[in-house]
Design a protein around this motif. Structure first.
Motif, mmCIF file in Angstrom:
data_model
loop_
_atom_site.group_PDB
_atom_site.id
_atom_site.type_symbol
_atom_site.label_atom_id
_atom_site.label_comp_id
_atom_site.label_asym_id
_atom_site.label_seq_id
_atom_site.Cartn_x
_atom_site.Cartn_y
_atom_site.Cartn_z
ATOM 1 N N TYR A 110 -9.989 1.490 5.074
ATOM 2 C CA TYR A 110 -9.960 0.253 6.218
ATOM 3 C C TYR A 110 -11.106 0.534 7.032
ATOM 4 O O TYR A 110 -11.463 1.813 7.577
ATOM 5 C CB TYR A 110 -8.434 0.544 6.838
ATOM 6 N N ALA A 111 -11.702 -0.428 7.501
ATOM 7 C CA ALA A 111 -12.816 -0.442 8.648
ATOM 8 C C ALA A 111 -12.183 -0.073 9.791
ATOM 9 O O ALA A 111 -10.928 -0.177 10.158
ATOM 10 C CB ALA A 111 -13.354 -1.762 8.561
ATOM 11 N N PRO A 112 -12.934 0.517 10.783
ATOM 12 C CA PRO A 112 -12.572 0.773 12.045
ATOM 13 C C PRO A 112 -11.756 -0.576 12.860
ATOM 14 O O PRO A 112 -10.938 -0.088 13.576
ATOM 15 C CB PRO A 112 -13.690 0.961 12.926
ATOM 16 N N ARG A 113 -12.274 -1.597 12.574
ATOM 17 C CA ARG A 113 -11.534 -2.842 13.454
ATOM 18 C C ARG A 113 -10.186 -2.977 12.831
ATOM 19 O O ARG A 113 -9.336 -3.608 13.609
ATOM 20 C CB ARG A 113 -12.588 -4.018 13.369
ATOM 21 N N GLU A 114 -9.768 -2.540 11.800
ATOM 22 C CA GLU A 114 -8.395 -2.760 11.355
ATOM 23 C C GLU A 114 -7.508 -1.946 12.177
ATOM 24 O O GLU A 114 -7.620 -0.564 12.215
ATOM 25 C CB GLU A 114 -8.151 -2.063 9.780
ATOM 26 N N ARG A 115 -6.598 -2.524 12.883
ATOM 27 C CA ARG A 115 -5.687 -1.812 13.910
ATOM 28 C C ARG A 115 -4.578 -1.040 12.912
ATOM 29 O O ARG A 115 -4.181 -1.439 11.789
ATOM 30 C CB ARG A 115 -5.115 -2.570 14.633
ATOM 31 N N PRO A 116 -4.039 0.057 13.290
ATOM 32 C CA PRO A 116 -3.227 0.847 12.751
ATOM 33 C C PRO A 116 -1.781 -0.208 12.371
ATOM 34 O O PRO A 116 -1.385 -0.076 11.157
ATOM 35 C CB PRO A 116 -2.804 2.056 13.742
ATOM 36 N N GLU A 117 -1.649 -1.007 13.167
ATOM 37 C CA GLU A 117 -0.281 -1.738 13.069
ATOM 38 C C GLU A 117 -0.528 -2.580 11.668
ATOM 39 O O GLU A 117 0.432 -3.226 11.062
ATOM 40 C CB GLU A 117 -0.076 -2.754 14.068
ATOM 41 N N ALA A 118 -1.725 -3.020 11.418
ATOM 42 C CA ALA A 118 -2.090 -3.910 10.141
ATOM 43 C C ALA A 118 -2.036 -3.117 8.918
ATOM 44 O O ALA A 118 -1.785 -3.753 8.007
ATOM 45 C CB ALA A 118 -3.373 -4.586 10.362
ATOM 46 N N LEU A 119 -1.643 -1.946 9.054
ATOM 47 C CA LEU A 119 -1.488 -1.007 7.735
ATOM 48 C C LEU A 119 -0.299 -0.920 7.545
ATOM 49 O O LEU A 119 0.232 -0.286 6.246
ATOM 50 C CB LEU A 119 -2.222 0.314 8.075
ATOM 51 N N THR A 120 0.709 -1.258 8.345
ATOM 52 C CA THR A 120 2.147 -0.756 8.056
ATOM 53 C C THR A 120 2.671 -1.311 6.711
ATOM 54 O O THR A 120 3.381 -0.354 6.143
ATOM 55 C CB THR A 120 2.990 -1.277 9.150
ATOM 56 N N SER A 121 2.452 -2.618 6.188
ATOM 57 C CA SER A 121 2.842 -2.808 4.811
ATOM 58 C C SER A 121 2.353 -2.100 3.661
ATOM 59 O O SER A 121 3.073 -1.785 2.714
ATOM 60 C CB SER A 121 2.478 -4.261 4.526
ATOM 61 N N ALA A 122 1.017 -1.687 3.843
ATOM 62 C CA ALA A 122 0.448 -0.772 2.805
ATOM 63 C C ALA A 122 1.184 0.641 2.766
ATOM 64 O O ALA A 122 1.339 1.050 1.658
ATOM 65 C CB ALA A 122 -1.380 -0.678 2.947
ATOM 66 N N ILE A 123 1.181 1.013 3.784
ATOM 67 C CA ILE A 123 1.766 2.258 4.095
ATOM 68 C C ILE A 123 3.197 2.334 3.573
ATOM 69 O O ILE A 123 3.534 3.030 2.653
ATOM 70 C CB ILE A 123 1.749 3.038 5.620
ATOM 71 N N ASP A 124 4.098 1.268 3.842
ATOM 72 C CA ASP A 124 5.465 1.236 3.318
ATOM 73 C C ASP A 124 5.521 1.362 1.931
ATOM 74 O O ASP A 124 6.320 1.540 1.173
ATOM 75 C CB ASP A 124 6.289 0.078 4.121
ATOM 76 N N ARG A 125 4.477 0.493 1.359
ATOM 77 C CA ARG A 125 4.609 0.244 0.033
ATOM 78 C C ARG A 125 4.030 1.662 -0.685
ATOM 79 O O ARG A 125 4.694 2.003 -1.677
ATOM 80 C CB ARG A 125 3.410 -0.662 -0.583
ATOM 81 N N ALA A 126 3.183 2.413 -0.484
ATOM 82 C CA ALA A 126 2.811 3.703 -0.527
ATOM 83 C C ALA A 126 4.040 4.569 -0.447
ATOM 84 O O ALA A 126 4.411 5.329 -1.439
ATOM 85 C CB ALA A 126 1.482 4.368 0.035
ATOM 86 N N LEU A 127 4.880 4.612 0.763
ATOM 87 C CA LEU A 127 5.821 5.484 0.601
ATOM 88 C C LEU A 127 6.901 5.113 -0.082
ATOM 89 O O LEU A 127 7.890 6.047 -0.661
ATOM 90 C CB LEU A 127 6.594 5.529 2.275
ATOM 91 N N ALA A 128 7.202 3.694 -0.572
ATOM 92 C CA ALA A 128 8.210 3.375 -1.617
ATOM 93 C C ALA A 128 7.970 3.898 -2.984
ATOM 94 O O ALA A 128 8.730 3.985 -3.913
ATOM 95 C CB ALA A 128 8.520 1.882 -1.494
ATOM 96 N N ALA A 129 6.629 3.943 -3.322
ATOM 97 C CA ALA A 129 6.092 4.332 -4.660
ATOM 98 C C ALA A 129 6.490 5.615 -5.116
ATOM 99 O O ALA A 129 6.139 6.462 -4.343
ATOM 100 C CB ALA A 129 4.711 4.124 -4.587
ATOM 101 N N ALA A 130 7.141 5.892 -6.151
ATOM 102 C CA ALA A 130 7.412 7.171 -6.605
ATOM 103 C C ALA A 130 8.097 7.969 -5.731
ATOM 104 O O ALA A 130 8.011 9.351 -5.527
ATOM 105 C CB ALA A 130 6.418 7.875 -7.419
ATOM 106 N N SER A 131 8.973 7.637 -4.673
ATOM 107 C CA SER A 131 9.657 8.191 -3.611
ATOM 108 C C SER A 131 11.002 8.884 -4.337
ATOM 109 O O SER A 131 11.413 8.293 -5.462
ATOM 110 C CB SER A 131 10.035 7.562 -2.555
#
Length: 163
Positions: A142-163
């Motif tokens: 992600y580019a610097p301008r991408e705010r952390p809040e904008a990544l929540t869906s991608a992070i949550d999908r990664a957390l759900a994968a193979a957990s």
């Protein structure tokens, strides 16, 4: 090196840490700076860490002074700034280079694994972010301008994968 967990890095207190201690977790690896227009993103990074760390998520902050000398302090100064101004408790590491011949091996690997816009490998500025899955492989950049809040869906999908 085949995954993020194969690397070591010096933490902000001067201790060598094997990233294998984060094995099985989803990571957001970020090059950070205290005097950057994106510095307020520390608050969002900390929020992501606090809300998801018990689910196997970690933010790893790597201070970098390669962009406009926006991280001029030593590690103690950086640690104190982050704690006092943004309440940072996520793992922070010693200052690194992310580009050039002195680039930390982790950052050289991250750039090879996930190129930026138009296929560039080079980190363009502070607060470039790499999302790493539980298997230690890079999922996204992600580019610097991408705010952390904008990544929540991608992070949550990664957390759900193979957990």
């Amino acid at each position: 090196m085949t995954c993020a967990y194969d690397f070591t890095a010096t933490d902000i207190d001067g201790h060598e840490r094997a990233l294998s201690e984060f094995a099985g977790q989803v990571l957001l690896v970020v090059n950070v700076a205290s005097r950057c227009g994106f510095t307020p993103q520390y608050a969002g990074l900390e929020r992501l860490w606090r809300e998801r760390r018990n689910r196997g998520f970690a933010v790893l902050g790597f201070p970098c002074d390669q962009f406009g000398q926006q991280e001029p302090g030593d590690e103690a100064t950086i640690r104190d700034f982050c704690a006092l101004n943004y309440g940072v408790t996520f793992p922070m590491f010693a200052k690194v280079e992310v580009n050039g011949p002195g680039a930390h091996p982790l950052w050289s690997w991250l750039k090879r694994e996930r190129r930026g816009l138009l296929g560039t490998g080079r980190i363009k500025w502070n607060f470039t972010k790499f999302l790493v899955g539980r298997d230690g492989r890079v999922l996204a950049r992600y580019a610097p301008r991408e705010r952390p809040e904008a990544l929540t869906s991608a992070i949550d999908r990664a957390l759900a994968a193979a957990s």
